[in-house]
Design a protein around this motif. Structure first.
Motif, mmCIF file in Angstrom:
data_model
loop_
_atom_site.group_PDB
_atom_site.id
_atom_site.type_symbol
_atom_site.label_atom_id
_atom_site.label_comp_id
_atom_site.label_asym_id
_atom_site.label_seq_id
_atom_site.Cartn_x
_atom_site.Cartn_y
_atom_site.Cartn_z
ATOM 1 N N THR A 35 27.681 -0.307 37.678
ATOM 2 C CA THR A 35 26.852 0.757 37.102
ATOM 3 C C THR A 35 25.610 0.978 37.960
ATOM 4 O O THR A 35 24.802 1.853 37.670
ATOM 5 C CB THR A 35 26.419 0.427 35.659
ATOM 6 N N ALA A 36 25.465 0.158 39.011
ATOM 7 C CA ALA A 36 24.441 0.359 40.047
ATOM 8 C C ALA A 36 23.016 0.329 39.506
ATOM 9 O O ALA A 36 22.179 1.137 39.882
ATOM 10 C CB ALA A 36 24.714 1.642 40.827
ATOM 11 N N LYS A 37 22.767 -0.633 38.624
ATOM 12 C CA LYS A 37 21.392 -0.910 38.212
ATOM 13 C C LYS A 37 20.835 -1.938 39.187
ATOM 14 O O LYS A 37 21.507 -2.946 39.463
ATOM 15 C CB LYS A 37 21.358 -1.499 36.803
ATOM 16 N N ILE A 38 19.654 -1.705 39.694
ATOM 17 C CA ILE A 38 19.009 -2.702 40.558
ATOM 18 C C ILE A 38 17.867 -3.278 39.746
ATOM 19 O O ILE A 38 16.832 -2.634 39.561
ATOM 20 C CB ILE A 38 18.470 -2.059 41.849
ATOM 21 N N THR A 39 18.065 -4.474 39.237
ATOM 22 C CA THR A 39 17.079 -4.987 38.287
ATOM 23 C C THR A 39 16.974 -6.507 38.342
ATOM 24 O O THR A 39 17.963 -7.200 38.578
ATOM 25 C CB THR A 39 17.431 -4.533 36.852
ATOM 26 N N ALA A 63 15.381 -2.902 16.631
ATOM 27 C CA ALA A 63 14.361 -3.808 16.096
ATOM 28 C C ALA A 63 13.294 -4.069 17.152
ATOM 29 O O ALA A 63 12.113 -4.234 16.838
ATOM 30 C CB ALA A 63 15.022 -5.119 15.669
ATOM 31 N N GLY A 64 13.713 -4.135 18.411
ATOM 32 C CA GLY A 64 12.741 -4.383 19.477
ATOM 33 C C GLY A 64 13.375 -4.239 20.845
ATOM 34 O O GLY A 64 14.612 -4.137 20.974
ATOM 35 N N VAL A 65 12.516 -4.208 21.858
ATOM 36 C CA VAL A 65 12.990 -4.138 23.251
ATOM 37 C C VAL A 65 12.144 -5.064 24.120
ATOM 38 O O VAL A 65 10.972 -5.317 23.830
ATOM 39 C CB VAL A 65 12.901 -2.709 23.850
ATOM 40 N N THR A 66 12.753 -5.580 25.188
ATOM 41 C CA THR A 66 12.006 -6.231 26.277
ATOM 42 C C THR A 66 12.039 -5.261 27.447
ATOM 43 O O THR A 66 13.134 -4.889 27.909
ATOM 44 C CB THR A 66 12.674 -7.546 26.709
ATOM 45 N N ARG A 67 10.859 -4.868 27.906
ATOM 46 C CA ARG A 67 10.796 -3.873 28.984
ATOM 47 C C ARG A 67 10.364 -4.529 30.294
ATOM 48 O O ARG A 67 9.408 -5.303 30.320
ATOM 49 C CB ARG A 67 9.786 -2.787 28.605
ATOM 50 N N PHE A 68 11.087 -4.265 31.371
ATOM 51 C CA PHE A 68 10.668 -4.638 32.724
ATOM 52 C C PHE A 68 10.304 -3.349 33.451
ATOM 53 O O PHE A 68 11.133 -2.424 33.502
ATOM 54 C CB PHE A 68 11.804 -5.309 33.506
ATOM 55 N N ASP A 69 9.128 -3.296 34.018
ATOM 56 C CA ASP A 69 8.716 -2.096 34.743
ATOM 57 C C ASP A 69 9.230 -2.111 36.177
ATOM 58 O O ASP A 69 9.522 -3.167 36.738
ATOM 59 C CB ASP A 69 7.184 -2.007 34.771
ATOM 60 N N HIS A 70 9.283 -0.896 36.770
ATOM 61 C CA HIS A 70 9.479 -0.742 38.202
ATOM 62 C C HIS A 70 10.802 -1.334 38.697
ATOM 63 O O HIS A 70 10.869 -1.977 39.740
ATOM 64 C CB HIS A 70 8.310 -1.402 38.947
ATOM 65 N N GLN A 71 11.849 -1.105 37.918
ATOM 66 C CA GLN A 71 13.193 -1.484 38.356
ATOM 67 C C GLN A 71 13.803 -0.239 39.029
ATOM 68 O O GLN A 71 13.075 0.722 39.292
ATOM 69 C CB GLN A 71 14.009 -1.962 37.159
ATOM 70 N N ALA A 72 15.116 -0.228 39.278
ATOM 71 C CA ALA A 72 15.644 0.912 40.049
ATOM 72 C C ALA A 72 17.135 1.135 39.797
ATOM 73 O O ALA A 72 17.824 0.285 39.230
ATOM 74 C CB ALA A 72 15.407 0.674 41.545
ATOM 75 N N ARG A 73 17.606 2.288 40.241
ATOM 76 C CA ARG A 73 19.035 2.617 40.213
ATOM 77 C C ARG A 73 19.326 3.477 41.444
ATOM 78 O O ARG A 73 18.414 4.054 42.039
ATOM 79 C CB ARG A 73 19.396 3.354 38.923
ATOM 80 N N PHE A 74 20.601 3.558 41.824
ATOM 81 C CA PHE A 74 20.967 4.352 43.000
ATOM 82 C C PHE A 74 22.462 4.629 43.013
ATOM 83 O O PHE A 74 23.186 4.235 42.094
ATOM 84 C CB PHE A 74 20.505 3.660 44.290
ATOM 85 N N HIS A 75 22.901 5.315 44.073
ATOM 86 C CA HIS A 75 24.334 5.540 44.295
ATOM 87 C C HIS A 75 24.787 4.455 45.276
ATOM 88 O O HIS A 75 24.434 4.494 46.461
ATOM 89 C CB HIS A 75 24.537 6.932 44.910
ATOM 90 N N PRO A 76 25.573 3.470 44.808
ATOM 91 C CA PRO A 76 25.828 2.292 45.644
ATOM 92 C C PRO A 76 26.625 2.591 46.910
ATOM 93 O O PRO A 76 26.380 1.977 47.956
ATOM 94 C CB PRO A 76 26.607 1.359 44.711
ATOM 95 N N LEU A 77 27.576 3.520 46.820
ATOM 96 C CA LEU A 77 28.397 3.772 48.007
ATOM 97 C C LEU A 77 27.661 4.616 49.046
ATOM 98 O O LEU A 77 27.881 4.449 50.250
ATOM 99 C CB LEU A 77 29.721 4.440 47.619
ATOM 100 N N LYS A 78 26.774 5.503 48.601
ATOM 101 C CA LYS A 78 25.981 6.255 49.590
ATOM 102 C C LYS A 78 25.056 5.284 50.331
ATOM 103 O O LYS A 78 24.873 5.384 51.550
ATOM 104 C CB LYS A 78 25.153 7.342 48.893
ATOM 105 N N PHE A 79 24.479 4.344 49.588
ATOM 106 C CA PHE A 79 23.622 3.344 50.242
ATOM 107 C C PHE A 79 24.446 2.500 51.210
ATOM 108 O O PHE A 79 24.052 2.270 52.368
ATOM 109 C CB PHE A 79 22.971 2.446 49.181
ATOM 110 N N LEU A 80 25.598 2.053 50.737
ATOM 111 C CA LEU A 80 26.445 1.187 51.566
ATOM 112 C C LEU A 80 26.880 1.914 52.845
ATOM 113 O O LEU A 80 26.863 1.321 53.938
ATOM 114 C CB LEU A 80 27.678 0.760 50.759
#
Ligand code: FES
Length: 455
Positions: free
Chosen positions: A65-69, A158-175
Motif C-alpha cells: 500500500t506504499a505507506k512510508i512510516t 475511541a481514540g487515535v495515535t498520530r505520528f506526524d510527518h510520515q509519507a506515501r508514494f508510488h513505489p514502482l515509479k520510485f523504484l
C-alpha cells in the motif's frame, strides 16, 4: 488482478546475466531493498550487481500500500519493555531517518513518484489506553507523536495515535527512478549460493559480499530462516467515490482496516491471515475481497471498486525484521527479510544498515534488527505457534488427496498445500510458498514448481 502501481508504469527491461563475472558485491532480488542496497554500495565505490529472477519490482514491491512510516502498529511500547530504551530508540531513529532519506532521494534525483508527506494514525473504536501508551512511548523515543480522539474517518473512533510527518508514494515509479543507477540483470534466477559463488543458469557471479534481498531467503541452512518466519496474506481494494482522508490509518481492533489515499482513489486494506490457513470461503469465512467490499459499501455507500490485489508479507517470530549478517557461519553473506507489513520503510532501513556493515563501518543501530538479536518471550511464543503449524503441515501430507495432477506437497520441505479458491492457488501453511493451479511457483521460499502425479 494487477495492483494500481503495476498498471500505471512499465519499467524498462534489462538483459539477463551475460556470463561469469567477479564483482565486490552481489544482491539477490530487485525489489526496493535490493535496488537501494546496490545503489548505496555503488555510491561507496563498491561495484554491485543485482540478480533478479523475474523483473525489477515484480515481487512484493508492486503489491504494497506504499505507506512510508515509522508507525508500525504498537511496536514502541513493546520495544521499550522487551529490549530497553536504547535499542527501541535505534529502531525509531532508523525508521524516521528512512523517511527523510526517501524524501532526499526523491528531491535530489527529481523522481516523479507522487511522494507526499502526511500523518499516520492508529485508531481503535473500543479502547484508548494502549493508544495513549504507544503515543507516549514513541514520543519518548524522539518521534513526533500524540494521542487524540478526533479523526477524519467516517465512523466514530475511541481514540487515535498520530505520528506526524510520515509519507506515501508510488513505489514502482520510485523504484524505476532508482534502478536507472543500478546494474541489474533480469530473468536471472539464482540456483545455488556456495561461499563466494552465486550460480545462475546464465553464469556465476563471484563476490566478496552477497546480499539476500529476495523477500524470503531460499537457503535453508545455515540461517534457518524457515524455522523463524511465516508468511501472511492481506488484501486491498481501490475505491473510487469514497471520501479520501489526508492521513493514513490503521485499525488496531480485531478486523481493523487500513486506509490510504492515492490520487482520486482510496485504498482500503485488511483481511490478513497466515498464508495457507483460513483461506477464502473454504474456511467458511466468506471471500476476503467480499468482506472488504461489504465493509466499503457500509462505510462509503457511493463508492465503487476499480481494482483489487493482495500482498504477501514475511513475519518474524518477534515481529521485527531480520537485517544484518545471514549467519555466523557465513560472514560475507547478508540478509534483509521479515519486513512484516512495513516493507517500504524497512527496505530503506535495510539498505542503509547493510551498506554500513559491508563498508566495514560501525552501525550501532543494527543491533535491534540483527537476525541474532536476543530471543524475547514474544519470539518464544511465536516459535511455538510456528512450530505447531509446521508439524501439522508436515504430517497432513500423509492423508490421501486426489485433486488434479499436482502432488499436493510443497517442494520446499514437504508440507501439505492448501487450495486457495479465491486466488486459485495452492498455498503452503508452513512457510508460505504459493503455486498457481498448474503447480507453477508463485512465491518462495520454494524454488521449484510442484511435482506432477504419475499418470
Ligand atoms: Fe516450506 Fe512449504 S514453504 S514447506
Amino acid at each position: 488482478m494487477e495492483s494500481i502501481w503495476s498498471e500505471s508504469i512499465e519499467i524498462s527491461r534489462r538483459k539477463p546475466l551475460p556470463g561469469d563475472m567477479e564483482v565486490p558485491a552481489v544482491v539477490i532480488g530487485a525489489g526496493i531493498a535490493g535496488i537501494l542496497t546496490a545503489y548505496y554500495l555503488s555510491q561507496k565505490g563498491i561495484r554491485t550487481v543485482v540478480l533478479e529472477a523475474d523483473r525489477i519490482g515484480s515481487g512484493q514491491t508492486k503489491n504494497t500500500t506504499a505507506k512510508i512510516t515509522s508507525q508500525h502498529n504498537q511496536v514502541y511500547s513493546w520495544l521499550i519493555r522487551a529490549f530497553g530504551h536504547q535499542m527501541a530508540e535505534h529502531y525509531a531513529s532508523a525508521n524516521e531517518a528512512a523517511i527523510e532519506e526517501y524524501e532526499r532521494l526523491v528531491r535530489d534525483k527529481g523522481i516523479d513518484c507522487d511522494f507526499c508527506r502526511c500523518p499516520a494514525y492508529l485508531y481503535s473504536q473500543i479502547e484508548t489506553e494502549s493508544l495513549k501508551r504507544e503515543a507516549d512511548a514513541a514520543e519518548s523515543l524522539g518521534i513526533k507523536a500524540s494521542f487524540g480522539t478526533e479523526c477524519e474517518l467516517p465512523f466514530p473512533v475511541a481514540g487515535v495515535t498520530r505520528f506526524d510527518h510520515q509519507a506515501r508514494f508510488h513505489p514502482l515509479k520510485f523504484l524505476a527512478g532508482m534502478a536507472e543507477e543500478v546494474e541489474v540483470y533480469e530473468q536471472t534466477k539464482v540456483l545455488k549460493v556456495d561461499g563466494r559463488r552465486v550460480e545462475t543458469a546464465s553464469g556465476t557471479v563471484t563476490a566478496e559480499h552477497i546480499v539476500f534481498a529476495a523477500h524470503y531467503p531460499f537457503i535453508n541452512v545455515p540461517g534457518y530462516y524457515f524455522a523463524r518466519m511465516h508468511q501472511e496474506r492481506s488484501y486491498v481494494v481501490a475505491l473510487e467515490g469514497a471520501v479520501r482522508p489526508k492521513g493514513m490509518y490503521l485499525g488496531i481492533d480485531q478486523g481493523g482496516l487500513s486506509f490510504r489515499t492515492c490520487g482520486d482513489l482510496l485504498l482500503l486494506g485488511g483481511g490478513g491471515h497466515r498464508t495457507g490457513v483460513n483461506q477464502g470461503n473454504m474456511a467458511g469465512t466468506g471471500c476476503r475481497y467480499e468482506l472488504l467490499r461489504n465493509r466499503s459499501r457500509e462505510i462509503y455507500p457511493e463508492c465503487h471498486e476499480i481494482s483489487r490485489w493482495s500482498a504477501q508479507d514475511c513475519m518474524t517470530l518477534d515481529g521485527l525484521p531480520y537485517i544484518g549478517r545471514f549467519s555466523k557461519r557465513r560472514p560475507n553473506w547478508y540478509v534483509a527479510t521479515g519486513f512484516g507489513k512495513w516493507g517500504m520503510t524497512t527496505a530503506m532501513v535495510a539498505a542503509r544498515i547493510l551498506t554500513t556493515l559491508i563498508s566495514g563501518r560501525d552501525c550501532p543501530e543494527a543491533d535491534i534488527f540483527s537476525p541474532s538479536r536476543h530471543v524475547t518471550v514474544q519470539a518464544m511464543k511465536g516459535l511455538l505457534v510456528h512450530g505447531a503449524y509446521t508439524v501439522k503441515g508436515l504430517t497432513k501430507h500423509l492423508l490421501p488427496m486426489g485433486k488434479g495432477r499436482i502432488v499436493p506437497n510443497c517442494p520446499h520441505m514437504g508440507c501439505r498445500l492448501e487450495w486457495n479458491p479465491e486466488e486459485e492457488s495452492y498455498d503452503c501453511p508452513c512457510h508460505g510458498s504459493r503455486f498457481d493451479k498448474e503447480g507453477h511457483l508463485v512465491d518462495g521460499p520454494a524454488q521449484t514448481d510442484c511435482k506432477k502425479q504419475e499418470e
